[in-house]
Each structure stands twice: as C-alpha cells, then as structure tokens.
Design a protein around this motif. Sequence first.
Motif, PDB file in Angstrom:
ATOM      1  N   LYS A  96       3.306  -2.621   1.276  1.00  0.00           N
ATOM      2  CA  LYS A  96       2.801  -2.630   0.801  1.00  0.00           C
ATOM      3  C   LYS A  96       2.473  -3.930   1.712  1.00  0.00           C
ATOM      4  CE  LYS A  96       1.535  -0.469  -4.005  1.00  0.00           C
ATOM      5  NZ  LYS A  96       2.934   0.225  -3.937  1.00  0.00           N
ATOM      6  N   PHE A  97       1.370  -4.442   2.822  1.00  0.00           N
ATOM      7  CA  PHE A  97       0.835  -5.769   3.842  1.00  0.00           C
ATOM      8  C   PHE A  97      -0.707  -5.249   4.087  1.00  0.00           C
ATOM      9  CE2 PHE A  97       2.210  -1.906   6.267  1.00  0.00           C
ATOM     10  CZ  PHE A  97       0.781  -2.089   7.271  1.00  0.00           C
ATOM     11  N   LYS A  98      -1.583  -6.508   4.705  1.00  0.00           N
ATOM     12  CA  LYS A  98      -2.782  -6.814   4.738  1.00  0.00           C
ATOM     13  C   LYS A  98      -2.820  -5.618   6.037  1.00  0.00           C
ATOM     14  CE  LYS A  98      -3.357 -10.758   2.477  1.00  0.00           C
ATOM     15  NZ  LYS A  98      -3.485 -13.129   3.093  1.00  0.00           N
ATOM     16  N   ARG A 100      -3.216  -2.529   5.566  1.00  0.00           N
ATOM     17  CA  ARG A 100      -2.688  -1.335   5.622  1.00  0.00           C
ATOM     18  C   ARG A 100      -3.073  -0.009   6.123  1.00  0.00           C
ATOM     19  NH1 ARG A 100       1.018   1.527   0.971  1.00  0.00           N
ATOM     20  NH2 ARG A 100      -1.403   1.406  -0.130  1.00  0.00           N
TER      21      ARG A 100
ATOM     22  N   GLN B  12       9.035  -9.432   6.798  1.00  0.00           N
ATOM     23  CA  GLN B  12       7.323  -9.254   6.718  1.00  0.00           C
ATOM     24  C   GLN B  12       7.316  -9.530   8.290  1.00  0.00           C
ATOM     25  OE1 GLN B  12       4.820  -8.416   4.695  1.00  0.00           O
ATOM     26  NE2 GLN B  12       6.547  -7.785   3.375  1.00  0.00           N
ATOM     27  N   HIS B  16       5.682  -6.683  10.711  1.00  0.00           N
ATOM     28  CA  HIS B  16       4.413  -6.829  11.063  1.00  0.00           C
ATOM     29  C   HIS B  16       4.399  -6.854  12.378  1.00  0.00           C
ATOM     30  CE1 HIS B  16       3.006  -8.251   7.363  1.00  0.00           C
ATOM     31  NE2 HIS B  16       1.399  -8.142   7.700  1.00  0.00           N
TER      32      HIS B  16
END
Lengths: 301, 329
Positions: A96-98, A100, B12, B16
Amino acid sequence: MKFRVPDKLLPYIYVGPAYLYMAFFLLIPSLLAVKLSFSAPFTEGVFPTLDTWKWVLIEDGQRFWKSARLTTYYVLTTITIQTVLGLFIAILLNMKFKGRGVLRTIVILPMSIPLLVSAIGIVTMFGNMGTLNGLITDTLGWVDKDIPYMTTTIPIIYAEVWKNTPLAVLVILAGLEGIPDSVYEAARTMGANKWQQFWRITLPLAWPSVFVAFILRLAEAFKMFAFPVLVGTGTMGDVLSKLSWDEHNRAANAMRPESISSAYGLSMVMLALGFVMLVGAMYISYHWVRKRAQGGLTHAK
Amino acid sequence: MSTHKSLHYLTQASIHAILIFGAFIMLLPFLWMVSTSLKSPTEVLAFPPKFIPQKKLYYLAEDGTSSQVIEVLEETPETLTVRLMGSSVGGMAPQTLPRTSFTERRFLWDNYVKAWNTVDFPRYYLNTIFVALTVMFAVLFTSSIAAYAFARMHFFGRDNLFMLFLSMMMVPMPVYLVPTYLILSWFHWIDTYYALIVPWMAHVFSIFLLRQHFKTIPKDLYDAAVMDGCTHWTFLWKIVMPLSKSVLVTVALFSIIGSWNSFMWPLIVTHRDELRVLQVGLSYFSQENGTKHELLMAASTFCIAPLLVLFFLAQKQIIASFARSGLKD
C-alpha cells in the motif's frame, strides 16, 4: 406451450457458438495444415507421404534444428524473466502506497502500444546509432566502441519481456490479493520478520498463481512472431513461426509449396505442447508427492 | 523506536525508488514515442538523440507548413539567407527570405496535423471502432455462455473439450492463416467487414478467465435461484453476469486492445482503402523507401490515445477481476 430445450442438450448449445467459431477458424485450419504437411513437397497431388517432414527434419534439417533450439532458448529465457520479474513487480504493487493506481496503470501500459511502434522503439534503443550505445559509449564513456546489440539475442528478449510481463504481473497480483491479511497478522504476532513472511507465506500462497502465469506464458511464448520478424537481424529472428511465415511467403510467390510452411508451424505447436505437458506433469507429480508426504505425516501422528 | 521508524522510512523510500525506476522503464518507449512525434526530421536522426526537442529556427510558408533551417548563411537586418530542409521550399538551395517569416520553435505540433492529413484517418478510426466494438460484444456473448457451461454444467467430454480449447491458444498464425483465408474466400468474405470481424468472435483466453471466475460463484446461489424458478439462462444473465462486472470489463478491454492493435490480419484480408484500420494506416509511414519517424509517432500517439483513456478508467476493474477470478485453482 413453452418450448423447453432438453437438459442434456443445453450445455452443447451454450458452448456451441464458441465451438463453431473454433471449428471454422482454428480446428479445421489446423487439420488442413496437418493434411498439407503430409502431402508431397515438390510434386503436386501426392498424399499421404512423409516427404515434407523428411525434407524439413532431415534433408534441410540443419535449419530446422537450429531454429528449434533458438525458439526454445527464447521461450525459456523470456518466460523465466517474465515470471520472476512479474512476481517481483506484483509484490511491490501489492504494497500500500500513494500513487498505486497510477503505477498499476503504467505497468499494464506496454500491452496497449502498437507492435510497429514498440519494434521501432526497440531498434532505436539497441541499434548501432541507438540510444543505449549513445549513453554507454558517448555520454558515460564506459566502452570505447559501440556494442553491436542487434546481432545478439538481447533486443528480442527485451522486447518480449517488456511486452508480456504485464500479463504475468496481473495473474500473480491476483494471487497475492487473494492472500488474507489475517495470515500476515498471525505471522507477525508469532514474531515472523518480513523475510520469513515472504518465504513462508507470500511465496507458497502465491505459488499457484505464479505457476498459472508461467503456463499461460509458456503456451503463448512459442508463438512469438512479431518481434523476431520486426526486430531480429541476421539469423537472430529465425524462430519456427518465422520460418513458417517465410515459407508461406515463398509459397505465395510460387517458389516453394505450402506444405513446408505447415510443417514448420506444426512442429512449433508440437514443441509447445511437449513443453506444456512436461511442466504440467512435473507440477502434478510434485503435488502428488507432497500430498503423499503430508498423508504420511498425519499417519505418523 | 526512532531507528525503527527511520528504517521504515528507508524501506518505503527504496520501494518508491525501485517503483519509479521500473515505471520509467515501462514508460520509456511511450515517452520516446511522444518525444519523437514532436521533433523535426533532422532532429529525429540527430546523434546523440535528445529526449526533449531542442529550440530551432523554422521557416513558415504561407500555406502553414514549416521547414527547419539547417544553416544560416548570411544575416542582414531584414533578411536571412538560409539553407532549408524539406521539399516544399525548393530543396537544399540557399534562399534569402524576410526575417518575419522565421520563427523559433521547440515542439512541432503540426506533425500531428500532417500525420492526420496523410491518409484517411477519420475513416480508419471509424472502421477500427466499428470492428473493435462488434468483436467485443461477440466475444463477451460467446465467451460468457461457453464459460458458464464449462463452469456450471455437467456434460459428456466437458474437461476434454476444455483442454482442447486451451490447447488452441498455442496455434500460431502461420498455421491457420492460409486455411482461414481459404475458408473466408469460400464465403466470399475477403475484402469485407466480415473478414475483419468473424474470425475473432470468440477468444480462448477470455473463456478461460470467465470460467475461472464463474467457478467462484457459490453453488448455493444457483440452488436457491432454481427454487425460485430460475433456469440456467436467467441465472446467467440476471445473477452471474452482474456479479462478474470486473471480469467482463477486463475481457472487453483485452478484446478491444486485440482488435485495435491487430495489423497483419487486416493487411492480408482487406485491400480496399475504405476498409483499412488504424494499424494499417500507421504502416503507411513506414515504407521501404524510409520511415517518417516523426509522423509515424505522431499518428501512433493519436491512435492509441483512446486506448490509454480506457486503460486508465478500467485499471481498477482489471486488477480486481484477476484477483477475483480464483486463478489460484
């Protein structure tokens, strides 16, 4: 009175349209191809005869076996990379990440780009005057001379991987999304770290979907045709379906009979079927052994 | 505690970074396509290639076409003597022209106009949309009823027939090309819309995907529906189909992509200009006497633009449909 189709007939009516289609446009053509491959290669009207197969496999065998090896090499390398890369990307996209949603769209984007454009892009990238050589030789200066990528198998492998990994990602992502969060929660409470979670939960539970992705790609990969034709230089693109296509073109110009083209195409299908059955059998026997092992364990308890 | 937190941020960030890099690799051919579509013919071939087109001097003719200035030979306050690229203004001979007819430009948007006007793209667009939609509805219909039968009904030879279906995925185009062409010509369908549509009205992978999904719909649901007087037919259309929206969207999208990007087949079975589809139109820019890269890429961009919009809109459904199709079995 209302007319009712008898229950026994109903399923056949349901699969009927699809079958009719398949019969006309896949099955009958395939059977015609089989028939063609058993007619004489150079004299008309002789049937059945093994002459065509003899010509393809023995008299002109060098070309055939070289191509069969090349095809197998391409298939095995590309689908292995596709499955491993697909698993990797799917695991990342399952987090889950921004952003996606956007990334998920980007990942399946290669499926939408026309083959012609992809092929020109690949050539621009790998050609002697291409982007990659420009970057490595001129900009970064790592190498003195341009590397002739186009005479290697790299461009075709890259093209196939780039174009077809998205499907593997989709199938594997499906498997990953099916793993309930509760399993991970339970693992965390028992003190499993991320690494253990991956090896003990993610991989075993995603394994069936990885297998499905692998089999789906395996069945389709032998058909690879467009990139070898559009990108391949020299003999690098001589996969079986391309040989079949070349022979077909020769037949269209009345230079060679159609039977040879069919033989090449059919041998490709047989190669693919052989591999799929081999992998399928391995998978089934693996499960059978594991089941028996588990059965033995429960008995021991 | 703080080390734990910073570790978390580190993972994280690295995730990314990897994702952005991967997305860039995936996007690269696409970005390259758009970038090339905005360049001039000389810049396309420039080495080393520039990703973003550079600012250049252009000559604007009265008819709206522009030619790139290759070299400025002489400058006076009112005029420039230049060597021009392009055939519209007298080839490579030096010309003296007033300063006002020159302009500096970076992005050549008129490549798009040129490409659009080269061949009858509006017609090709209509053809492609017509073929894609017809094939899509046909595929949705044939695949869902066949998949339903394979998933929910019991009949003689079901599993063998299904395996036969799946193995048909492996037949390559060179094998079925000639016989299919012959069959189509028996029906006198060559060079008609039938040739573009009929051979693609069922799709093996779609049947597979739908079957996998239909199998996950509980049997109790069917039993309950039968109690209420439901037949297979009404059950399929009233209950199964609404429950399968996302898979149907995926099947529809794959079908559209397939017809949108098919190139060989339309090229072989149609000869009339009225029946051309977009992909065949694209091949016009890539002839044996050289590829007009900038026009080809401009045309490609406007050809796949509708697909990209569809992709973005349907992205959630596609992923969800694979997730719910029970591919685990």
